[in-house]
Scaffold this motif. Structure first.
Motif, PDB file in Angstrom:
ATOM      1  N   SER A  34       0.835  -1.205   0.000  1.00 24.04           N
ATOM      2  CA  SER A  34       0.000   0.000   0.000  1.00 24.04           C
ATOM      3  C   SER A  34       0.867   1.251   0.000  1.00 24.04           C
ATOM      4  O   SER A  34       0.604   2.201  -0.751  1.00 24.04           O
ATOM      5  CB  SER A  34      -0.919   0.017   1.228  1.00 24.04           C
ATOM      6  N   ASN A  37       2.276   1.785  -3.393  1.00 24.80           N
ATOM      7  CA  ASN A  37       1.208   2.295  -4.246  1.00 24.80           C
ATOM      8  C   ASN A  37       0.968   3.783  -4.039  1.00 24.80           C
ATOM      9  O   ASN A  37       0.881   4.550  -4.989  1.00 24.80           O
ATOM     10  CB  ASN A  37      -0.108   1.590  -3.884  1.00 24.80           C
ATOM     11  N   PHE A  38       0.815   4.171  -2.774  1.00 24.12           N
ATOM     12  CA  PHE A  38       0.564   5.583  -2.448  1.00 24.12           C
ATOM     13  C   PHE A  38       1.703   6.442  -2.972  1.00 24.12           C
ATOM     14  O   PHE A  38       1.494   7.485  -3.577  1.00 24.12           O
ATOM     15  CB  PHE A  38       0.434   5.784  -0.929  1.00 24.12           C
ATOM     16  N   MET A  47      -0.059   2.852 -10.176  1.00 21.49           N
ATOM     17  CA  MET A  47      -0.645   1.763 -10.951  1.00 21.49           C
ATOM     18  C   MET A  47      -1.719   2.281 -11.903  1.00 21.49           C
ATOM     19  O   MET A  47      -1.810   1.848 -13.044  1.00 21.49           O
ATOM     20  CB  MET A  47      -1.229   0.747  -9.972  1.00 21.49           C
ATOM     21  N   ARG A  48      -2.520   3.233 -11.447  1.00 23.71           N
ATOM     22  CA  ARG A  48      -3.599   3.734 -12.293  1.00 23.71           C
ATOM     23  C   ARG A  48      -3.058   4.412 -13.550  1.00 23.71           C
ATOM     24  O   ARG A  48      -3.567   4.216 -14.636  1.00 23.71           O
ATOM     25  CB  ARG A  48      -4.454   4.734 -11.506  1.00 23.71           C
TER      26      ARG A  48
ATOM     27  N   GLN B  13      -8.127  -0.813  -1.382  1.00 26.33           N
ATOM     28  CA  GLN B  13      -6.761  -1.082  -1.815  1.00 26.33           C
ATOM     29  C   GLN B  13      -6.744  -2.195  -2.886  1.00 26.33           C
ATOM     30  O   GLN B  13      -7.683  -2.992  -2.966  1.00 26.33           O
ATOM     31  CB  GLN B  13      -5.924  -1.527  -0.612  1.00 26.33           C
ATOM     32  N   GLN B  15      -5.324  -4.955  -2.910  1.00 29.93           N
ATOM     33  CA  GLN B  15      -5.497  -6.290  -2.334  1.00 29.93           C
ATOM     34  C   GLN B  15      -6.936  -6.532  -1.844  1.00 29.93           C
ATOM     35  O   GLN B  15      -7.263  -7.633  -1.415  1.00 29.93           O
ATOM     36  CB  GLN B  15      -4.477  -6.568  -1.214  1.00 29.93           C
ATOM     37  N   TYR B  73      -9.264   1.582  -5.365  1.00 25.94           N
ATOM     38  CA  TYR B  73      -8.868   2.973  -5.068  1.00 25.94           C
ATOM     39  C   TYR B  73     -10.043   3.877  -4.699  1.00 25.94           C
ATOM     40  O   TYR B  73      -9.840   5.039  -4.360  1.00 25.94           O
ATOM     41  CB  TYR B  73      -8.066   3.623  -6.215  1.00 25.94           C
TER      42      TYR B  73
END
Lengths: 244, 244
Positions: A34, A37-38, A47-48, B13, B15, B73
């Motif tokens: 996480s 990702n952030f 990722m987006r 998230q 996951q 998200y």
């Protein structure tokens, strides 16, 4: 240099802890992913954004070393930064601190960017913006190294289920950590703690595929694992314990 | 009346989502339990305060109805409040809203307070402070009802593993939801969505216990499940689908 190191706060939830009230290595894996990702999002290559360009991040190696595992309801801060970007691999480090700022653990990871359709790695030099976000501060632990093949004994076998797969219909990286964490007895967890957990992802696995988990303990307290699909390794791991 | 309804924000998230990029019912279960935890904490009768008094909250029934499942998200707000407190059971409701404030789902739950040593329920009238936190606004969906026994067919069997247990060495409530969610094909999830998921916890299960999961579909798209330990039901569930 344009430093993009940031930290992200997490609170360890009741569902994140084990029978001793300590965060599982699986829950820590989720927290680290996480944070990654952030941070990638904050730096413009999350990722987006990758998905929009038909690409995705794939975690290839992860090593976690914990001085102690955070407790139920404890708040931790995860600092994370990109240490380097090579043609095919980028290295991201993590430093996990408690509320008082003391370091309780560190982690290092390698990632590749793949083309979603071909599933092949793409040249990271084509990814705009990432170069300006490198903070070449090394991580505080040994990087994930090379884990070699071994024979081992069969410890577990299972099919990939609905709850194991992610948006790409591939097994979620953290699930492999969970499967491996289930190979130890409660007594092992009572007497010892995981000092270093290291995992290398070799191949993706899909829904309903049958997997087998093999292991060996070449040195006391130092375990090797390999998850295989039709006798081919899909991931290897090393788990080193120390006395609690 | 002293209203203690509050809302808590969560971000779904990677996951937490399934192969279609939608939050799993398991991840929603985790979000609801976290919201319940936060709210009980904020109101002075959280798990930690109960633990200090040798007690613990145990979830006995949960019903979730979703208009739509939040996406990867996506940020959701979970409003939660205590609707009533009887001698042995308290009812807590949830309302799940998207970023624009539109309701995307609702949930209702029943809880008992147990003595950690005897594992017996305790009189909730002895719990200071909870009475002043009742907000008798009913939930927006039918409360969890009674699920009756049935025979069914064996769908799955497994042992309770390290990653399944919580700080009490009992199986985490949300794991049962996950096991049940794994009984449907990807095709079912593609064509349909879960409209209502309802689960009743009957008995606790422990590490290494062998469990069997039985199911039946008395009406098309309306499934019943029972998880059994040595032929005795430890939980029952009902999952109703609707066309996606």
């Amino acid at each position: 240099m344009h430093t993009q190191k940031r930290s992200y706060q997490f609170q360890v939830q009741p569902q994140d802890v084990d029978f001793q009230g300590r965060s599982t290595v699986t829950a820590l894996g989720n927290i680290l992913l996480s944070a990654a990702n952030f941070n990638a999002d904050d730096n413009g290559f999350g990722m987006r954004r990758l998905n929009e360009a038909g690409c995705a991040w794939v975690l290839t190696k992860l090593a976690i070393e914990m001085h102690r595992f955070p407790l139920q309801y404890e708040e931790v801060r995860v600092e994370t930064w990109v240490e380097s970007v090579d043609r095919l691999t980028t290295t991201r480090n993590f430093c996990i601190r408690d509320k008082e700022g003391a370091i309780i653990g560190n982690a290092g990871s390698h990632w590749v960017m793949i083309d979603i359709n071909t599933r092949r790695p793409k040249d990271l030099h084509t990814l705009e913006g990432i170069q300006s976000c490198i903070d070449d501060e090394p991580g505080l632990i040994e990087k994930p190294g090379r884990l070699v093949a071994f024979t081992g004994v069969l410890l577990d076998s299972f099919r990939v289920k609905y709850s194991d797969i992610d948006i790409n219909v591939h097994t979620n990286s953290v699930r492999y950590i969970e499967w491996i964490s289930n190979c130890f007895s409660l007594d092992t967890y009572r007497r010892q703690k995981i000092k270093r957990f290291e995992i290398h992802y070799i191949a993706e696995t899909l829904f309903d595929e049958q997997l087998e988990l093999f292991g060996e303990e070449p040195t006391v307290g130092d375990f090797r694992f390999e998850i295989r699909k039709q006798d081919k390794a899909v991931c290897r791991a090393r788990v080193a314990f120390e006395n609690a």
